[in-house]
Design a protein around this motif. Structure first.
Motif, PDB file in Angstrom:
ATOM      1  N   ASN A 224      56.355  42.918  -4.712  1.00  0.00           N
ATOM      2  CA  ASN A 224      57.356  43.965  -4.577  1.00  0.00           C
ATOM      3  C   ASN A 224      58.747  43.489  -4.967  1.00  0.00           C
ATOM      4  O   ASN A 224      59.444  42.856  -4.179  1.00  0.00           O
ATOM      5  CB  ASN A 224      57.335  44.440  -3.125  1.00  0.00           C
ATOM      6  CG  ASN A 224      58.284  45.585  -2.898  1.00  0.00           C
ATOM      7  OD1 ASN A 224      58.780  46.177  -3.853  1.00  0.00           O
ATOM      8  ND2 ASN A 224      58.535  45.890  -1.638  1.00  0.00           N
TER       9      ASN A 224
ATOM     10  N   THR B 222      57.962  48.509  -9.116  1.00  0.00           N
ATOM     11  CA  THR B 222      58.854  48.062  -8.043  1.00  0.00           C
ATOM     12  C   THR B 222      60.190  47.592  -8.627  1.00  0.00           C
ATOM     13  O   THR B 222      61.224  47.705  -7.981  1.00  0.00           O
ATOM     14  CB  THR B 222      58.217  46.934  -7.205  1.00  0.00           C
ATOM     15  OG1 THR B 222      57.971  45.811  -8.036  1.00  0.00           O
ATOM     16  CG2 THR B 222      56.922  47.388  -6.565  1.00  0.00           C
TER      17      THR B 222
ATOM     18  N   TYR C  93      48.113  52.363  -8.013  1.00  0.00           N
ATOM     19  CA  TYR C  93      47.183  51.332  -7.534  1.00  0.00           C
ATOM     20  C   TYR C  93      46.076  51.016  -8.520  1.00  0.00           C
ATOM     21  O   TYR C  93      45.570  49.908  -8.551  1.00  0.00           O
ATOM     22  CB  TYR C  93      46.574  51.734  -6.186  1.00  0.00           C
ATOM     23  CG  TYR C  93      47.543  51.627  -5.051  1.00  0.00           C
ATOM     24  CD1 TYR C  93      48.659  50.795  -5.156  1.00  0.00           C
ATOM     25  CD2 TYR C  93      47.373  52.340  -3.878  1.00  0.00           C
ATOM     26  CE1 TYR C  93      49.568  50.698  -4.128  1.00  0.00           C
ATOM     27  CE2 TYR C  93      48.286  52.240  -2.839  1.00  0.00           C
ATOM     28  CZ  TYR C  93      49.378  51.420  -2.968  1.00  0.00           C
ATOM     29  OH  TYR C  93      50.276  51.322  -1.949  1.00  0.00           O
TER      30      TYR C  93
ATOM     31  N   ILE D  90      52.530  47.583 -11.736  1.00  0.00           N
ATOM     32  CA  ILE D  90      53.056  47.830 -10.392  1.00  0.00           C
ATOM     33  C   ILE D  90      54.305  46.989 -10.140  1.00  0.00           C
ATOM     34  O   ILE D  90      55.261  47.453  -9.524  1.00  0.00           O
ATOM     35  CB  ILE D  90      51.977  47.546  -9.322  1.00  0.00           C
ATOM     36  CG1 ILE D  90      50.765  48.423  -9.613  1.00  0.00           C
ATOM     37  CG2 ILE D  90      52.524  47.832  -7.946  1.00  0.00           C
ATOM     38  CD1 ILE D  90      49.829  48.574  -8.482  1.00  0.00           C
TER      39      ILE D  90
ATOM     40  N   LEU E 271      54.311  54.230  -5.026  1.00  0.00           N
ATOM     41  CA  LEU E 271      53.390  53.137  -5.364  1.00  0.00           C
ATOM     42  C   LEU E 271      51.944  53.585  -5.440  1.00  0.00           C
ATOM     43  O   LEU E 271      51.184  53.159  -6.301  1.00  0.00           O
ATOM     44  CB  LEU E 271      53.528  52.013  -4.330  1.00  0.00           C
ATOM     45  CG  LEU E 271      54.880  51.321  -4.336  1.00  0.00           C
ATOM     46  CD1 LEU E 271      54.967  50.292  -3.214  1.00  0.00           C
ATOM     47  CD2 LEU E 271      55.091  50.630  -5.681  1.00  0.00           C
ATOM     48  N   ARG E 272      51.587  54.466  -4.490  1.00  0.00           N
ATOM     49  CA  ARG E 272      50.201  54.932  -4.392  1.00  0.00           C
ATOM     50  C   ARG E 272      49.645  55.394  -5.749  1.00  0.00           C
ATOM     51  O   ARG E 272      48.480  55.210  -6.038  1.00  0.00           O
ATOM     52  CB  ARG E 272      50.164  56.091  -3.396  1.00  0.00           C
ATOM     53  CG  ARG E 272      48.811  56.567  -2.982  1.00  0.00           C
ATOM     54  CD  ARG E 272      48.972  57.444  -1.776  1.00  0.00           C
ATOM     55  NE  ARG E 272      49.884  58.545  -2.072  1.00  0.00           N
ATOM     56  CZ  ARG E 272      49.467  59.794  -2.291  1.00  0.00           C
ATOM     57  NH1 ARG E 272      48.196  60.066  -2.255  1.00  0.00           N
ATOM     58  NH2 ARG E 272      50.338  60.751  -2.534  1.00  0.00           N
TER      59      ARG E 272
ATOM     60  N   ILE F 252      50.576  43.772  -4.143  1.00  0.00           N
ATOM     61  CA  ILE F 252      51.744  44.209  -4.913  1.00  0.00           C
ATOM     62  C   ILE F 252      52.848  43.187  -4.748  1.00  0.00           C
ATOM     63  O   ILE F 252      53.202  42.818  -3.636  1.00  0.00           O
ATOM     64  CB  ILE F 252      52.267  45.561  -4.392  1.00  0.00           C
ATOM     65  CG1 ILE F 252      51.275  46.659  -4.696  1.00  0.00           C
ATOM     66  CG2 ILE F 252      53.616  45.885  -5.008  1.00  0.00           C
ATOM     67  CD1 ILE F 252      51.720  47.989  -4.166  1.00  0.00           C
TER      68      ILE F 252
ATOM     69  N   GLU G  36      55.827  53.968  -0.442  1.00  0.00           N
ATOM     70  CA  GLU G  36      54.401  53.688  -0.597  1.00  0.00           C
ATOM     71  C   GLU G  36      53.629  54.960  -0.904  1.00  0.00           C
ATOM     72  O   GLU G  36      52.892  55.038  -1.871  1.00  0.00           O
ATOM     73  CB  GLU G  36      53.874  53.003   0.667  1.00  0.00           C
ATOM     74  CG  GLU G  36      52.584  52.242   0.457  1.00  0.00           C
ATOM     75  CD  GLU G  36      51.338  53.099   0.592  1.00  0.00           C
ATOM     76  OE1 GLU G  36      50.318  52.778  -0.017  1.00  0.00           O
ATOM     77  OE2 GLU G  36      51.387  54.124   1.315  1.00  0.00           O
TER      78      GLU G  36
END
Ligand SMILES: Nc1ncnc2c1ncn2[C@@H]1O[C@H](COP(=O)(O)OP(=O)(O)O)[C@@H](O)[C@H]1O
Ligand SMILES: [Mg+2]
Lengths: 267, 300, 317
Positions: free
Chosen positions: B36, B108, B97, B104, B93-94, B34, B89
């Motif tokens: 970020n 972010t 995936y 992604i 974010l999870r 990722i 996370e």
């Protein structure tokens, strides 16, 4: 258009020639002193267990890999290390072991992409879905009996259909040489012959030189006039199917023992 | 002291700082794949938290033991990591995936935007100052020039942080597990590695490093809205130059940019604002995937 | 779905008429907002062009800025204020620069492409900030445009600008729709899916990407010219990466299926911005961020996918 050719192609008219090709990946030798001269119109097969260097050969001929040394001639023109796109334009097409399709496009759109690419003057204005283009794309899909899937995207297609579409896309540019990397892998046993028949039918009359990678010895015997047996990056036999199958080292390294499990040569 | 030496020292200091603010970014990319964009925001939150925490420390008798403020800074960064790491996370974010790489990055980016205003809501828009830790260690005289000792502390922290990350990844059992996950996520999963946990811990480590960068920087600047924006782009540039996911790359990239900037400050001030982009563009021209690219699996 | 060759021109005429009609009834501030939204929509449209080939440019601010500076500098240096001439010049400069940049950029993918485009735009930002002769960080004022000799003022100026913006947006949108539907347009989608295959079919991926990038620059420059004229001021911030970030935002919000959706998204964004400025001045980015997350979660293919669904429902096919 196509002058009658002796079976196995005209030995005086070499369309594709590889001279002393070598390729290594670190410690792995993927090609070692590969020498081949393929007559125009011939249908040859490539056999060998996994990792023997068959795909590497296809990759070098089509420009995906540059050989460490050696030369590749196409119609006597040196094409060594050229970009895949230019080699395609010259007249060598290929299909892939794992079909390389545009996953989010439908089968029809995939076909239209290849038709559009085959035409050098692809336009910024002409509709990709013009009646003409759609008709030729549909016709191509019909030839391979996959027209029913034309509105499906790749995720929805059975493996055999993907394989056929991949091959169909390779053929749209009217290649002089067609390299098929494992056309029947991942296809149910009873569909292998029909698939090969379809491919050969589609090529009929065009005097295309074909090289296909195959594990099934029956298919090899039935469709190819000559066999190249690979082992450890080397060609250990280059002869008719009958002779190759009798060959001592081929039996040891390719068709017998290890290869039977790896490639399913016995089924 | 001649110009070259000045450039080298300045470059080293700036490069060390760049490394600290970017190593977390490359770590997160290496493990989770990722990029970020919220990294800059996490850096800023680290800075704000530090400003507040150090302020409280000195307001409550910290003067008696001023060096303790350094511990407070590290503690502040840890706090940010422990609170925000799992929250972002696990909480956000999870869910992305399995989506496209670019998606992604945009998630972010969304987090980055949200954090910007959350900071304004918590800390307001007036700048905060906590310069005590900066002046605490005095100055160092080098020839005709004075350097603030704290700047060298930054170099020390950069080296220590880099070494710790390297050591943990390469010399500990847990690190080997992380490397296995980096190498092949699915394979590790089938081998019984708790990939979720590796992700969360790695992400927390990334957040900690971002926040630590902010914590170290807080005493050197006025902590105000907007500090995150610059850092994110700097960190991106460093990480891209080094090769995404490469710790060594980030170190060398940071040094590269640090020295280039120092050189431009002293020799070509007009270029200071964009020297980093020039360096990045130049590196990418010659090394399209940065200095230490990830090796790609074969495709056909 | 769009097999009729009249579909695109007809939709353009309808949309244009509707936009102009709206222009007669909305207040001046809304007209300014719409002008800006369309101008920025043009830039975002450029990103959408690239998105179809699987690339995100984080540096379209470069062309937005160049367009705006062209409009400002031309008026100052040469006295040219005609909006059509300025537009052509803005597009021309952008296209020339993009042709050079495309040589470099077309070899990059993913984040490397994004970061390189961003660097180029930030280099311009840095350079402009230091060029005091053209205003440095303060930038410069842009004179009001004329329209083929006609020099409106006040509300007439706002309306003329709005009218012109609608016109060029619709024309640009129409052309780009034709491109999207074309053979090359389909090739771009194929590149996004499987670049290797496209090369193996004999098409050049690099030249397809270059072409997309140059088109994106052209609309970006055009958007910049209009924005500069509408605001009457230009500064290096036009090239700053957060400006580019907003264009990316609009492109993501709209997705790459519908061109109308790009402009619609841009308008939505401008409206949200105005309202947040009014009611929650300190939480504009918060609103934006939450909005972005919601869009990504609920509409993975952007607003355009919503449009397409509605249209498909309406279609008999
Ligand atoms: N791009 C590559 N990178 C590294 N190793 C490769 C690559 N391509 C092929 N190899 C290696 O070269 C050898 C020959 O591979 P390949 O030509 O694919 O074999 P085959 O197609 O006969 O199964 C194998 O050991 C394979 O791992
Ligand atoms: Mg193979």
């Amino acid at each position: 258009m196509s002058t009658p050719e002796p079976p196995g192609g005209n030995p005086d008219d070499i369309v594709l020639q590889a001279k002393n090709l070598n390729k290594a990946f670190g410690a792995v030798t993927a090609a070692k002193d590969v020498n081949v001269a393929v007559p125009r119109g011939a249908v040859w097969s490539l056999i060998g267990s996994n990792g023997a260097g068959k795909t590497t050969f296809v990759n070098m001929v089509t420009g995906y890999l540059r050989p460490d040394s050696g030369t590749i001639l196409f119609n006597d023109k040196n094409i060594t290390g050229m970009e895949p796109r230019k080699i395609t334009r010259l007249g060598i097409s290929r299909s892939f072991q794992i079909p390389q399709l545009c996953a989010e496009l439908t089968a029809l759109d995939n076909m239209l992409v290849s038709l559009g690419s085959a035409n050098e003057q692809a336009s910024f204005f002409r509709s990709a879905h013009s009646a003409d283009s759609v008709a030729s794309a549909t016709e191509m899909l019909e030839r391979f009996r996959i027209v029913d899937y034309r509105h499906r995207t790749m995720a929805e297609l059975p493996a055999g259909v993907r394989k056929l579409l991949d091959i169909a896309m390779a053929i749209t540019g009217d290649p002089q040489v067609l390299l098929l990397d494992e056309p029947t892998s991942g296809v149910a046993a009873e569909e292998k012959y029909p698939l090969m028949d379809l491919v050969m039918e589609a090529l009929e009359g065009a005097n295309v030189t074909v090289m296909f990678v195959e594990h099934d010895m029956d298919i090899v015997a039935r469709y190819s006039q000559r066999v190249l047996a690979f082992y450890d990056g080397q060609i250990i036999a280059n002869d008719t199917p009958d002779h190759v199958m009798q060959d001592e080292s081929v039996r040891r390294f390719v068709t017998g023992g290890a290869a039977a499990t790896a490639g399913g040569a016995s089924c | 002291m001649d110009l070259l030496a000045v450039i080298l020292v300045d470059g080293l200091i700036y490069g060390a700082w760049l490394f600290i603010v970017s190593v977390g970014l490359t770590l997160t990319f290496g493990v989770l794949n990722i990029l970020n964009m919220a990294h800059g925001g996490l850096y800023a939150i680290g800075a704000y938290t530090t400003a507040t925490a150090v302020g409280i420390y000195f307001a409550n008798g910290g003067d008696a033991f001023p060096l303790g403020s350094y511990a407070v800074m590290v503690f502040a960064a840890l706090l940010v990591a422990v609170v925000l790491g799992p929250l972002l996370e696990r909480g956000l974010l999870r869910h992305f995936y399995d989506r496209d790489h670019v998606v992604i990055v945009l998630v972010t980016y969304g987090i980055f935007l949200i954090l910007e205003d959350v900071m304004k809501l918590i800390w307001g828009v007036t700048p905060l100052f906590v310069s005590e830790p900066y002046s605490l260690l005095g100055n160092v005289e080098m020839g005709p020039l004075f350097y603030v000792t704290y700047d060298f502390l930054v170099i020390g922290v950069a080296i220590v942080a880099g070494l710790i990350v390297w050591y943990v990844l390469n010399r500990t059992r847990q690190g080997k597990v992380v490397l296995a996950v980096i190498h092949d996520r699915e394979m590790s999963r089938t081998m019984g590695v708790n990939v979720n946990k590796v992700f969360m811990v790695s992400f927390m480590a990334g957040v900690f490093l971002a926040a630590l960068g902010g914590a170290l920087t807080a005493p050197m600047i006025s902590v105000s809205p907007g500090i995150s924006v610059n850092v994110i782009i700097l960190a991106f540039a460093v990480v891209i130059i080094g090769g995404l996911g490469s710790i060594e790359g980030a170190a060398i990239g940071a040094l590269f940019v640090g020295i280039a900037r120092a050189a431009s400050v002293h020799m070509l001030p007009a270029a200071e604002l964009f020297i980093i982009y020039l360096v990045m563009a130049a590196v990418l021209v010659f090394r399209p995937e940065g200095l230490f690219p990830k090796t790609e699996a074969r495709k056909i | 779905m769009m097999n009729s060759r009249f579909f695109v021109p007809l939709s353009c005429v309808i949309i244009f008429s509707a936009l102009v009609g709206i222009g007669f009834i909305i207040p001046q501030w809304a007209m300014f907002l719409a002008t800006m939204a369309l101008a920025k929509g043009l830039v975002a449209l450029g990103i959408v062009i690239l998105m179809r080939a699987g690339l995100v440019s984080f540096g379209q601010g470069l062309y937005f800025c160049i367009g705006a500076y062209v409009s400002g500098l031309m008026a100052n240096w040469t006295g040219i204020t005609d909006i059509i001439l300025l537009s052509i010049l803005g597009i021309l400069v952008s296209v020339i620069l993009a042709t050079v940049c495309a040589k470099l950029l077309s070899g990059y993918r993913g984040i490397f492409f994004a970061m390189l485009t961003l660097s180029l735009s930030m280099i311009l930002y840095g350079a402009l900030s230091k060029m005091s002769m053209i205003g440095g960080t303060d930038g410069l004022n842009v004179s009001a445009p004329t329209f083929l000799g006609f020099a409106p003022e006040g509300r007439a100026l706002g309306f003329s600008l709005y009218f012109y913006t609608c016109l060029v947006s619709v024309i640009a949108g129409g052309f780009i729709r034709v491109y999207f539907n074309s053979e090359r347009g389909l090739t771009a989608l194929a590149i996004r899916d499987n670049e290797l295959r496209v090369e193996y079919l004999g098409s050049s991926v690099k030249s397809a990407i270059s072409a997309g990038y140059i088109m994106a620059a052209a609309v970006g420059g055009l958007g910049g010219v209009i924005a500069g004229l509408a605001i009457g001021h230009v500064d290096p911030e036009y090239a700053y990466w957060t400006t580019s970030g907003e264009f990316v935002f609009v492109a993501i919000l709209s997705g790459f299926f519908s061109i109308t959706a790009v402009f619609a998204s841009s308008i939505v964004l401008e409206i949200v911005r105005s309202f947040s400025n009014l009611y929650f001045p300190n939480t504009w980015q918060l609103v934006l961020g939450v909005f972005l997350l919601i869009v990504i979660l609920l509409l993975p293919n952007g607003l355009g996918s919503l449009f397409n669904k509605l249209r498909r429902r309406g279609d008999s096919e």
